[in-house]
Design an enzyme around this catalytic site. Structure first.
Site, PDB file in Angstrom:
ATOM      1  N   HIS A 109       0.675  -1.381  -0.011  1.00  0.00           N
ATOM      2  CA  HIS A 109      -0.071  -0.054  -0.087  1.00  0.00           C
ATOM      3  C   HIS A 109       0.852   1.264   0.018  1.00  0.00           C
ATOM      4  CE1 HIS A 109      -4.539   0.735   1.109  1.00  0.00           C
ATOM      5  NE2 HIS A 109      -3.925   1.440  -0.071  1.00  0.00           N
ATOM      6  N   ASP A 136      -9.619  -0.761   3.820  1.00  0.00           N
ATOM      7  CA  ASP A 136      -8.556  -1.107   4.469  1.00  0.00           C
ATOM      8  C   ASP A 136      -8.690  -1.465   6.078  1.00  0.00           C
ATOM      9  OD1 ASP A 136      -5.766  -1.543   5.447  1.00  0.00           O
ATOM     10  OD2 ASP A 136      -4.916  -0.112   4.041  1.00  0.00           O
ATOM     11  N   HIS A 138      -6.569  -1.328   8.165  1.00  0.00           N
ATOM     12  CA  HIS A 138      -5.526  -0.392   8.741  1.00  0.00           C
ATOM     13  C   HIS A 138      -5.635   1.064   8.293  1.00  0.00           C
ATOM     14  CE1 HIS A 138      -3.665  -4.414   8.585  1.00  0.00           C
ATOM     15  NE2 HIS A 138      -3.505  -4.155   9.853  1.00  0.00           N
ATOM     16  N   ASP A 140      -3.197   3.267   8.011  1.00  0.00           N
ATOM     17  CA  ASP A 140      -2.132   3.883   7.399  1.00  0.00           C
ATOM     18  C   ASP A 140      -1.835   5.337   7.608  1.00  0.00           C
ATOM     19  OD1 ASP A 140      -1.969   1.170   6.543  1.00  0.00           O
ATOM     20  OD2 ASP A 140      -2.664   1.242   4.847  1.00  0.00           O
ATOM     21  N   HIS A 153       4.152   0.870   4.337  1.00  0.00           N
ATOM     22  CA  HIS A 153       2.893   0.737   3.674  1.00  0.00           C
ATOM     23  C   HIS A 153       1.929   1.010   4.818  1.00  0.00           C
ATOM     24  CE1 HIS A 153       2.333  -3.790   5.352  1.00  0.00           C
ATOM     25  NE2 HIS A 153       3.052  -3.057   6.254  1.00  0.00           N
ATOM     26  N   ASP A 240      -7.399  -2.166  -0.223  1.00  0.00           N
ATOM     27  CA  ASP A 240      -6.405  -3.215   0.158  1.00  0.00           C
ATOM     28  C   ASP A 240      -6.996  -4.349   0.400  1.00  0.00           C
ATOM     29  OD1 ASP A 240      -4.860  -4.863   2.220  1.00  0.00           O
ATOM     30  OD2 ASP A 240      -3.710  -3.039   2.734  1.00  0.00           O
ATOM     31  N   ASP A 242      -6.666  -6.534   2.708  1.00  0.00           N
ATOM     32  CA  ASP A 242      -7.161  -6.937   3.863  1.00  0.00           C
ATOM     33  C   ASP A 242      -8.393  -6.156   4.517  1.00  0.00           C
ATOM     34  OD1 ASP A 242      -6.127  -4.410   5.050  1.00  0.00           O
ATOM     35  OD2 ASP A 242      -4.363  -5.503   5.565  1.00  0.00           O
ATOM     36  N   GLU A 285      -1.824  -4.935  -1.991  1.00  0.00           N
ATOM     37  CA  GLU A 285      -1.593  -5.717  -0.863  1.00  0.00           C
ATOM     38  C   GLU A 285      -1.980  -7.248  -1.042  1.00  0.00           C
ATOM     39  OE1 GLU A 285       0.322  -5.336   1.839  1.00  0.00           O
ATOM     40  OE2 GLU A 285       0.252  -3.116   1.924  1.00  0.00           O
TER      41      GLU A 285
END
Length: 321
Positions: A109, A136, A138, A140, A153, A240, A242, A285
């Site tokens: 990412h 995502d 996360h 980030d 990332h 992403d 995830d 990702e």
């Protein structure tokens, strides 16, 4: 160039430009460099062509050489990440200037530092407000001074929102920024403590999984899209793998349980297409080494098709108001 020419609707006569970015320097686990190839094997281009688009696959980019860049604090492989960011900024900017819709295939990412920078420059020159939808697990939003790991990332949103600590990543041509209030994060379920504090200070919208459990995805998405439309804005989508629950897409290097379901994810994509506001995207990702017989690659290819108009049944065009 008129506003309509600068940002034509993402109709099926608009060209889509696939651009591979096999970067994995920003991640803690190797394997993301195989992501663009896996997405192509999953027929991401063919799926979009079947929807009626002209799809140009521009192959994989190579990073620019950057020597000696060091950022204050923890920022692993900063020079390598800057090399990817600079070339991706130039390429996404150039594709938009040429009238195409860039779809960047990652790669970790950290590539969004570059892709969003290029889109932001184009929007600034066109006089249109840019919004970023960050799908995502996360946030980030770490910086070199807040990151526990130094993995870049986990820093792209902070970078393109103009936080301190990223001097030297770009040259003067790509200094356009995205206002933190124009970033909406959906599906987040893992945030570092200092990162949480910074998100609150900057006013970034975070729709975590608790909110999705309570309200579903449609309500926050419609509110976000209403806000974009009220400002005559456009959207960059950064997806992403995830974001999805690991049971749906296991090919993630930083998987977090409790993510979005298959249908929640597709509904978001369908609402985005209906909005007619998406001008660029990242698909990131994907780690094929951790995947289960290509399942995650296929899911991401299917989601990308939904983002550009694939539906189960024909529906009235773009009903979002």
């Amino acid at each position: 160039m008129t506003e309509a020419e600068t940002f034509p609707p993402v109709s099926r006569d608009r060209r889509l430009a696939l651009l591979g970015a096999p970067v994995e320097s920003g991640a803690s686990r190797r394997g993301c460099a195989m992501g663009p190839a896996a997405l192509r094997v999953a027929e991401i281009g063919e799926r979009l062509r079947r929807l009626g688009y002209a799809v140009d696959d521009h192959g994989d980019v190579a990073p620019q050489p950057v020597e000696g860049l060091e950022l204050p604090g923890k920022a692993r492989d900063a020079a390598a990440i800057a090399g990817w960011a600079r070339v991706l900024a130039e390429r996404t900017y150039g594709l938009l200037q040429d009238g195409a819709t860039p779809v960047v295939l990652g790669g970790d990412h950290s590539l969004a530092m570059g892709s969003v920078a290029g889109v932001a420059r184009h929007c600034a020159e066109a006089g249109r407000e840019l919004f970023v939808l960050w799908l995502d697990a996360h946030a980030d939003f770490n910086t070199p001074s807040t990151s526990p790991s130094g993995n870049m990332h986990g820093m792209p949103v902070a970078c393109f929102c103009g936080e301190d600590g990223f001097d030297g990543v770009f040259d003067d041509a790509f200094q356009a920024r995205v206002g933190p209030a124009n970033v909406a994060m959906v599906g987040v379920r893992s945030i570092d403590e200092d990162e949480r504090t910074l998100l609150r200070k900057r006013g970034v919208e975070v729709v975590d999984m608790r909110a999705i459990d309570e309200w579903g995805v449609a309500a926050p998405m419609r509110e976000f899209l209403r806000r974009v439309k009220s400002r005559n804005g456009v959207i960059h989508v950064s997806l992403d793998v995830d974001f999805l629950d690991p049971g749906v897409a296991p090919g993630a290097g930083t998987a977090v349980p409790g993510g979005a379901t298959y249908r929640e994810a597709h509904l978001i994509m369908e609402l985005l297409y209906d909005s007619d506001r998406v001008v660029s995207a990242d698909i990131v990702e994907l780690n094929p080494f951790l995947d289960d017989r290509g399942r995650s690659a296929v899911v991401l290819a299917e989601m990308t098709a939904s983002l550009f108009g694939q539906t189960i049944l024909a529906r009235p065009a773009r009903p979002v108001s």
